[in-house]
Design a protein around this motif. Sequence first.
Motif, PDB file in Angstrom:
ATOM      1  N   VAL A   1      18.382  30.205   6.069  1.00  0.00           N
ATOM      2  CA  VAL A   1      17.247  30.950   6.608  1.00  0.00           C
ATOM      3  C   VAL A   1      16.479  29.992   7.505  1.00  0.00           C
ATOM      4  O   VAL A   1      15.950  28.984   7.046  1.00  0.00           O
ATOM      5  CB  VAL A   1      16.336  31.477   5.477  1.00  0.00           C
ATOM      6  N   LEU A   2      16.420  30.320   8.801  1.00  0.00           N
ATOM      7  CA  LEU A   2      15.770  29.443   9.772  1.00  0.00           C
ATOM      8  C   LEU A   2      14.400  29.989  10.151  1.00  0.00           C
ATOM      9  O   LEU A   2      14.237  31.185  10.392  1.00  0.00           O
ATOM     10  CB  LEU A   2      16.631  29.312  11.026  1.00  0.00           C
ATOM     11  N   ALA A   3      13.411  29.099  10.213  1.00  0.00           N
ATOM     12  CA  ALA A   3      12.079  29.488  10.664  1.00  0.00           C
ATOM     13  C   ALA A   3      12.142  29.906  12.129  1.00  0.00           C
ATOM     14  O   ALA A   3      13.071  29.523  12.857  1.00  0.00           O
ATOM     15  CB  ALA A   3      11.109  28.324  10.482  1.00  0.00           C
TER      16      ALA A   3
ATOM     17  N   PHE B   1      16.241  27.042   3.290  1.00  0.00           N
ATOM     18  CA  PHE B   1      15.199  27.502   4.199  1.00  0.00           C
ATOM     19  C   PHE B   1      14.745  26.302   5.005  1.00  0.00           C
ATOM     20  O   PHE B   1      14.137  25.375   4.475  1.00  0.00           O
ATOM     21  CB  PHE B   1      14.049  28.109   3.399  1.00  0.00           C
ATOM     22  N   SER B   2      15.065  26.301   6.302  1.00  0.00           N
ATOM     23  CA  SER B   2      14.781  25.105   7.113  1.00  0.00           C
ATOM     24  C   SER B   2      14.146  25.466   8.444  1.00  0.00           C
ATOM     25  O   SER B   2      14.032  26.632   8.820  1.00  0.00           O
ATOM     26  CB  SER B   2      16.067  24.305   7.337  1.00  0.00           C
ATOM     27  N   GLN B   3      13.745  24.436   9.148  1.00  0.00           N
ATOM     28  CA  GLN B   3      13.031  24.591  10.412  1.00  0.00           C
ATOM     29  C   GLN B   3      13.335  23.381  11.278  1.00  0.00           C
ATOM     30  O   GLN B   3      14.194  22.574  10.957  1.00  0.00           O
ATOM     31  CB  GLN B   3      11.521  24.691  10.143  1.00  0.00           C
ATOM     32  N   GLY B   4      12.634  23.256  12.388  1.00  0.00           N
ATOM     33  CA  GLY B   4      12.823  22.093  13.248  1.00  0.00           C
ATOM     34  C   GLY B   4      13.827  22.357  14.360  1.00  0.00           C
ATOM     35  O   GLY B   4      14.587  23.329  14.346  1.00  0.00           O
TER      36      GLY B   4
ATOM     37  N   LYS C   1      26.388  33.763   7.553  1.00  0.00           N
ATOM     38  CA  LYS C   1      25.241  34.076   6.700  1.00  0.00           C
ATOM     39  C   LYS C   1      24.023  33.241   7.119  1.00  0.00           C
ATOM     40  O   LYS C   1      23.498  32.428   6.349  1.00  0.00           O
ATOM     41  CB  LYS C   1      25.588  33.810   5.223  1.00  0.00           C
ATOM     42  N   VAL C   2      23.613  33.433   8.361  1.00  0.00           N
ATOM     43  CA  VAL C   2      22.456  32.734   8.920  1.00  0.00           C
ATOM     44  C   VAL C   2      21.499  33.785   9.477  1.00  0.00           C
ATOM     45  O   VAL C   2      21.928  34.737  10.137  1.00  0.00           O
ATOM     46  CB  VAL C   2      22.863  31.763  10.047  1.00  0.00           C
ATOM     47  N   CYS C   3      20.212  33.635   9.191  1.00  0.00           N
ATOM     48  CA  CYS C   3      19.216  34.578   9.717  1.00  0.00           C
ATOM     49  C   CYS C   3      17.960  33.817  10.136  1.00  0.00           C
ATOM     50  O   CYS C   3      17.780  32.650   9.786  1.00  0.00           O
ATOM     51  CB  CYS C   3      18.868  35.640   8.677  1.00  0.00           C
ATOM     52  N   GLU C   4      17.133  34.485  10.902  1.00  0.00           N
ATOM     53  CA  GLU C   4      15.886  33.898  11.376  1.00  0.00           C
ATOM     54  C   GLU C   4      14.715  34.685  10.805  1.00  0.00           C
ATOM     55  O   GLU C   4      14.727  35.925  10.809  1.00  0.00           O
ATOM     56  CB  GLU C   4      15.839  33.930  12.903  1.00  0.00           C
TER      57      GLU C   4
END
Length: 353
Positions: free
Chosen positions: A257-259, A201-204, A283-286
């Motif tokens: 999982v992207l913020a 679970f990441s962001q930026g 397998k990437v989602c927002e």
Amino acid sequence: MKKAVSLLTCAALLLALLCACAAEQKPQGETRIFTDSAGRQVEVPVKIESIVPSGSYAQMILYTICPDKLMGLSDALTKIQKQYIDEKYWDLPVFGKFYGSSGTFNLEEIIKASPDIIIDMGEEKAGIGADMDTIQSKSGIPVVFIKATMDEMADAYDMLGDLLGEQEAAATLSDYVDGVMHMAAEYSAQIPDAERPRVLFSQGEYGTEVNGKNSSHAEILDYLGVINAADMDSILASGGDEVSMEQIITWNPEIVVLAPDSYYNGIFDDPMWAQVDAVKNGKVCEVPIGPYQWLDRPPSVQRVLGLLWLGNLIYPEYYDFDIAEKTQEFYTLFFHYDLSREEAEALLQNASF
């Protein structure tokens, strides 16, 4: 003699009647003692009609149970939030936050507004009791703290119901939260270790600010029974630890999982991210956002919906339901907003694989 007795009887009856009337007219107690989550016994009004939240966490939860009792906000509403929050609350005064690096609690303006109570909610920080006492002493307004972590969210609603005289509304929300949390615990216990995916679970700007294992910002991953790929020796309390792409490639998460407003639109064209299994396999989602981000920031009650969403996405064989319908139900119950099917699907646009 009979006449004298009769007069005495009438006098006695009249006196009793006057006493009864006086008892009925005697004002009831206007305050009572409420024991908050810090163990403080606070004298509060029996009937609470106006509330000031001490921060965004409290603001969000109080809005779900008694929006009309909010005298002000801790944060001005954003454009996204206004899409789902009734216009009559948009111009409430903003009193700021007591905690956080952006602490801007305007005690002078709160004293002028003279609310019935100030309510703080969230994690139990060190010295929370003394902090609440300080605000109460300076303002002359009752201040209570109600613990409201994910584990205690249902109990927090029950406490609020008792404090605010909103038992019926509180019971509905408490039962909903309790049901979701019990369901998650039951499913998590059934998932074999070998079937638990590694999730990041990441962001930026480039998706390299991660919410590591044991961070409150990644807490939903723990409840779901997945493996937090970002297993680090130390983490920032605020979440979003910056790491290198080399580290992410080494972790090699199976799901990313992207913020919101992170790297969702660029991750599939990035040659470094292309080495990660999650990107290779799509397998990437927002994380959906509206009125608040569903997994954290602030880590409040909207995470219950985030738990349902991510559970349905990662473990559909367990969380076997229509997530758009669940989203509509949640918005009605908690945000007092009748979300259409089209709006629900728009919120979930980038929230699937």
